[in-house]
Design a protein around this motif. Structure first.
Motif, PDB file in Angstrom:
ATOM      1  N   UNK A   1       0.721  -1.097   0.035  1.00 33.53           N
ATOM      2  CA  UNK A   1      -0.034  -0.119   0.011  1.00 33.53           C
ATOM      3  C   UNK A   1       0.873   1.224  -0.050  1.00 33.53           C
ATOM      4  N   UNK A   2       2.037   1.238   0.625  1.00 33.82           N
ATOM      5  CA  UNK A   2       2.923   2.393   0.642  1.00 33.82           C
ATOM      6  C   UNK A   2       3.535   2.567  -0.528  1.00 33.82           C
ATOM      7  N   UNK A   3       3.694   1.724  -1.208  1.00 32.82           N
ATOM      8  CA  UNK A   3       4.455   1.791  -2.641  1.00 32.82           C
ATOM      9  C   UNK A   3       3.615   2.217  -3.449  1.00 32.82           C
ATOM     10  N   UNK A   4       2.309   1.858  -3.413  1.00 31.80           N
ATOM     11  CA  UNK A   4       1.149   2.505  -4.482  1.00 31.80           C
ATOM     12  C   UNK A   4       1.070   4.106  -3.895  1.00 31.80           C
ATOM     13  N   UNK A   5       1.144   4.397  -2.811  1.00 34.94           N
ATOM     14  CA  UNK A   5       0.884   5.931  -2.493  1.00 34.94           C
ATOM     15  C   UNK A   5       2.061   6.503  -2.742  1.00 34.94           C
ATOM     16  N   UNK A   6       3.419   6.108  -2.562  1.00 31.80           N
ATOM     17  CA  UNK A   6       4.397   6.789  -3.183  1.00 31.80           C
ATOM     18  C   UNK A   6       4.540   6.931  -4.318  1.00 31.80           C
ATOM     19  N   UNK A   7       4.165   6.022  -5.156  1.00 26.13           N
ATOM     20  CA  UNK A   7       3.825   5.869  -6.769  1.00 26.13           C
ATOM     21  C   UNK A   7       2.914   7.057  -7.516  1.00 26.13           C
ATOM     22  N   UNK A   8       1.789   7.390  -6.855  1.00 27.61           N
ATOM     23  CA  UNK A   8       0.983   8.539  -6.914  1.00 27.61           C
ATOM     24  C   UNK A   8       1.524   9.634  -6.740  1.00 27.61           C
ATOM     25  N   UNK A   9       2.206   9.729  -5.257  1.00 25.87           N
ATOM     26  CA  UNK A   9       2.954  11.196  -5.043  1.00 25.87           C
ATOM     27  C   UNK A   9       3.814  11.465  -6.047  1.00 25.87           C
ATOM     28  N   UNK A  10       4.573  10.514  -6.623  1.00 26.41           N
ATOM     29  CA  UNK A  10       5.581  10.617  -7.739  1.00 26.41           C
ATOM     30  C   UNK A  10       4.945  11.255  -8.904  1.00 26.41           C
ATOM     31  N   UNK A  11       3.856  10.612  -9.122  1.00 22.62           N
ATOM     32  CA  UNK A  11       3.206  10.965 -10.443  1.00 22.62           C
ATOM     33  C   UNK A  11       2.587  12.396 -10.320  1.00 22.62           C
ATOM     34  N   UNK A  12       2.177  13.067  -9.265  1.00 26.26           N
ATOM     35  CA  UNK A  12       1.447  14.186  -9.049  1.00 26.26           C
ATOM     36  C   UNK A  12       2.968  15.020  -8.749  1.00 26.26           C
ATOM     37  N   UNK A  13       3.572  14.896  -8.220  1.00 19.41           N
ATOM     38  CA  UNK A  13       5.002  15.920  -8.443  1.00 19.41           C
ATOM     39  C   UNK A  13       5.554  16.215  -9.412  1.00 19.41           C
ATOM     40  N   UNK A  14       5.471  15.111 -10.306  1.00 22.49           N
ATOM     41  CA  UNK A  14       6.143  15.059 -11.686  1.00 22.49           C
ATOM     42  C   UNK A  14       5.079  15.868 -12.559  1.00 22.49           C
ATOM     43  N   UNK A  15       4.070  15.682 -12.375  1.00 17.43           N
ATOM     44  CA  UNK A  15       2.963  16.361 -13.133  1.00 17.43           C
ATOM     45  C   UNK A  15       3.261  17.664 -13.129  1.00 17.43           C
ATOM     46  N   UNK A  16       3.301  18.407 -11.571  1.00 12.46           N
ATOM     47  CA  UNK A  16       3.166  19.629 -11.334  1.00 12.46           C
ATOM     48  C   UNK A  16       4.597  20.272 -11.908  1.00 12.46           C
ATOM     49  N   UNK A  17       5.597  19.547 -11.998  1.00 12.47           N
ATOM     50  CA  UNK A  17       7.027  19.997 -12.290  1.00 12.47           C
ATOM     51  C   UNK A  17       6.680  20.148 -13.846  1.00 12.47           C
ATOM     52  N   UNK A  18       5.968  19.381 -14.676  1.00 11.91           N
ATOM     53  CA  UNK A  18       5.851  19.430 -16.074  1.00 11.91           C
ATOM     54  C   UNK A  18       4.948  20.642 -16.477  1.00 11.91           C
ATOM     55  N   UNK A  19       3.981  21.072 -15.399  1.00  7.70           N
ATOM     56  CA  UNK A  19       3.248  22.237 -15.787  1.00  7.70           C
ATOM     57  C   UNK A  19       4.082  23.471 -15.587  1.00  7.70           C
ATOM     58  N   UNK A  20       4.845  23.563 -14.567  1.00  6.41           N
ATOM     59  CA  UNK A  20       5.758  24.572 -14.379  1.00  6.41           C
ATOM     60  C   UNK A  20       6.753  24.992 -15.696  1.00  6.41           C
ATOM     61  N   UNK A  21       7.299  23.610 -16.160  1.00 10.20           N
ATOM     62  CA  UNK A  21       8.287  23.562 -17.183  1.00 10.20           C
ATOM     63  C   UNK A  21       7.617  24.063 -18.496  1.00 10.20           C
ATOM     64  N   UNK A  22       6.236  23.444 -18.650  1.00 13.66           N
ATOM     65  CA  UNK A  22       5.569  23.821 -19.829  1.00 13.66           C
ATOM     66  C   UNK A  22       5.413  25.390 -19.914  1.00 13.66           C
ATOM     67  N   UNK A  23       5.052  26.117 -18.789  1.00 21.29           N
ATOM     68  CA  UNK A  23       4.778  27.464 -18.941  1.00 21.29           C
ATOM     69  C   UNK A  23       6.035  28.281 -19.242  1.00 21.29           C
ATOM     70  N   UNK A  24       7.370  27.537 -18.924  1.00 25.78           N
ATOM     71  CA  UNK A  24       8.454  28.306 -19.345  1.00 25.78           C
ATOM     72  C   UNK A  24       9.003  27.861 -20.664  1.00 25.78           C
ATOM     73  N   UNK A  25       7.932  27.220 -21.550  1.00 28.26           N
ATOM     74  CA  UNK A  25       8.451  26.668 -22.798  1.00 28.26           C
ATOM     75  C   UNK A  25       9.109  25.350 -22.959  1.00 28.26           C
ATOM     76  N   UNK A  26       8.969  24.336 -22.227  1.00 24.21           N
ATOM     77  CA  UNK A  26       9.316  23.198 -22.347  1.00 24.21           C
ATOM     78  C   UNK A  26       9.281  22.408 -23.782  1.00 24.21           C
TER      79      UNK A  26
END
Length: 65
Positions: A1-26
């Motif tokens: 269960x913890x591995x699943x939650x960590x996987x979701x957390x990584x996806x959420x953080x990665x998505x947020x990073x991509x949103x910021x990067x895309x705003x800067x013209x990634x």
């Protein structure tokens, strides 16, 4: 269960990073991931609003005074 939650957390953080990067013209793939992240956020937000209105009785009245 913890591995699943960590996987979701990584996806959420990665998505947020991509949103910021895309705003800067990634690169194109970053803009695609950012669009998917924003879309998922909007879906969750609308589902949450529907759930709230259903719990209040669906009247749509937001004045609780």
């Amino acid at each position: 269960m913890i591995v699943l939650l960590l996987g979701v957390l990584v996806l959420v953080i990665g998505g947020c990073v991509c949103v910021v990067w895309a705003e800067r013209g990634g690169p194109r793939w970053v803009r695609i991931v950012a669009a998917l992240t924003r879309g998922a956020g909007e879906l969750l937000s609308s589902a949450q609003q529907k759930s709230r209105s259903r719990n209040r009785g669906g009247s749509g009245d937001t004045d609780d005074d």
